[in-house]
Design a protein around this motif. Structure first.
Motif, PDB file in Angstrom:
ATOM      1  N   MET A 258       0.860  -1.190   0.041  1.00 12.45           N
ATOM      2  CA  MET A 258      -0.032   0.078  -0.021  1.00 12.45           C
ATOM      3  C   MET A 258       0.881   1.137   0.087  1.00 12.45           C
ATOM      4  N   SER A 259       0.708   2.149  -1.031  1.00 15.62           N
ATOM      5  CA  SER A 259       1.536   3.512  -0.969  1.00 15.62           C
ATOM      6  C   SER A 259       1.173   4.229   0.148  1.00 15.62           C
ATOM      7  N   SER A 260       2.187   5.114   0.543  1.00 18.88           N
ATOM      8  CA  SER A 260       1.945   6.130   1.497  1.00 18.88           C
ATOM      9  C   SER A 260       1.388   7.273   1.291  1.00 18.88           C
ATOM     10  N   PRO A 261       0.794   8.160   1.950  1.00 19.14           N
ATOM     11  CA  PRO A 261       0.193   9.181   1.645  1.00 19.14           C
ATOM     12  C   PRO A 261       0.977  10.255   0.813  1.00 19.14           C
ATOM     13  N   SER A 262       2.371  10.383   1.275  1.00 22.23           N
ATOM     14  CA  SER A 262       3.103  11.247   0.356  1.00 22.23           C
ATOM     15  C   SER A 262       3.331  10.835  -0.964  1.00 22.23           C
ATOM     16  N   SER A 263       3.683   9.548  -1.216  1.00 19.27           N
ATOM     17  CA  SER A 263       3.720   8.881  -2.623  1.00 19.27           C
ATOM     18  C   SER A 263       2.515   9.067  -3.285  1.00 19.27           C
ATOM     19  N   GLU A 264       1.231   9.080  -2.583  1.00 13.64           N
ATOM     20  CA  GLU A 264      -0.050   9.170  -3.557  1.00 13.64           C
ATOM     21  C   GLU A 264      -0.114  10.663  -3.951  1.00 13.64           C
ATOM     22  N   ILE A 265       0.113  11.655  -2.875  1.00  6.82           N
ATOM     23  CA  ILE A 265      -0.024  12.897  -3.302  1.00  6.82           C
ATOM     24  C   ILE A 265       1.116  13.406  -4.442  1.00  6.82           C
ATOM     25  N   PHE A 266       2.260  12.745  -4.364  1.00  3.11           N
ATOM     26  CA  PHE A 266       3.037  13.086  -5.515  1.00  3.11           C
ATOM     27  C   PHE A 266       2.696  12.517  -6.866  1.00  3.11           C
ATOM     28  N   ARG A 267       2.220  11.299  -6.628  1.00  2.66           N
ATOM     29  CA  ARG A 267       1.721  10.342  -7.851  1.00  2.66           C
ATOM     30  C   ARG A 267       0.432  11.130  -8.471  1.00  2.66           C
ATOM     31  N   ARG A 268      -0.475  11.769  -7.801  1.00  4.79           N
ATOM     32  CA  ARG A 268      -1.611  12.635  -8.081  1.00  4.79           C
ATOM     33  C   ARG A 268      -1.145  13.916  -8.774  1.00  4.79           C
TER      34      ARG A 268
END
Length: 268
Positions: free
Chosen positions: A1-11
């Motif tokens: 499961m991706s971290s919140p920071s990596s999800e923010i970066f991806r988005r």
């Protein structure tokens, strides 16, 4: 499961994907057209005639003082003004949109509800812009280097790498200025105006100030001078200038991050 920071970066990368593709395509086409015109310009002798009609001071200001050579041609038509200016504008507009623009539109509220610090949300958004600048710079470098090699131009690969690095860092610095303005809550418009203004004033100090003995010392405070003053296309990486660009960028980003953590976030 991706971290919140990596999800923010991806988005963040996904949001700017279309804009990034458009900017990258435009700058690559610009680079290819400039380099591709070299053989015909060299054979026609038009470059020598063009340079002879401009005063030495003005030629130096616009980077065309050695335009009849391969490296001088690239400098005058691509690296002295056009590429740094366009890449800087790309950086400023992307930063203002991903931070101040999304905050004013209320699009950051969902991200701020995640279990991640507010400063992290804004900082990751800035890193998305830096990533986009790195991708675009790499594509421009590949285009110029490949064209230089295929046309057998008297330009070193190390010089192309050096000037691409300094121009890219110059853009990152101005992205950092826009980020800092947003950090203090001044919004997208002021961020665009302030960072673009610094970009233009920096160029004027770099290009025009040396024409006057009185104003010449002011050129040393211009980020453009740090990036391009030593002619990295010919002389390689100006490590002192790189250190100044990276150091100042780190300072303004740190200041913006500190400020955004201590103010209220705007709602749509």
């Amino acid at each position: 499961m991706s971290s919140p920071s990596s999800e923010i970066f991806r988005r963040g990368v996904q949001i700017q994907k279309r804009t990034l593709i458009a900017w990258s395509a435009a700058l690559v086409l610009l680079a290819l057209s400039v380099v591709g015109a070299w053989p015909s310009m060299e054979k026609s002798g038009a470059l020598e005639d063009f340079a002879s009609g401009v005063s030495p001071e003005m030629a130096a200001a616009f980077g065309i003082d050695q335009i009849s050579s391969a490296s001088g041609y690239l400098k005058g038509n691509l690296y002295a003004v056009l590429l740094p200016l366009l890449l800087g504008l790309m950086a400023v507009t992307a930063t203002a949109a991903l931070t101040g623009g999304d905050e004013e539109a209320g699009r950051l509220e969902l991200l701020l509800a995640l279990p991640v610090a507010r400063r992290t949300v804004f900082l990751v958004r800035f890193l998305c812009v830096a990533f986009g600048l790195a991708v675009t710079s790499a594509l421009v470098w590949l285009s110029v280097y490949g064209s230089v090699v295929s046309l057998d131009m008297d330009v070193s690969g190390g010089g192309v790498t050096a000037v691409t690095l300094t121009v890219g860092l110059l853009a990152v610095l101005h992205a950092g200025i826009a980020y800092a303005v947003v950090g203090f809550g001044l919004g997208r418009g002021p961020a665009l105006g302030a960072a673009a203004g610094v970009l233009v004033v920096g160029y004027l100090l770099h290009a025009i100030a040396p024409m006057s003995d009185t104003l010449e010392p002011l050129s040393n405070v211009s980020p453009w001078e740090w990036a391009l003053g030593s002619d990295p296309l010919v002389n390689g990486v100006p490590w002192g200038g790189v250190a100044l660009l990276v150091g100042l960028a780190a300072v303004v980003v740190a200041v913006g991050t500190y400020a955004v953590d201590r103010r209220d976030v705007k709602n749509a």
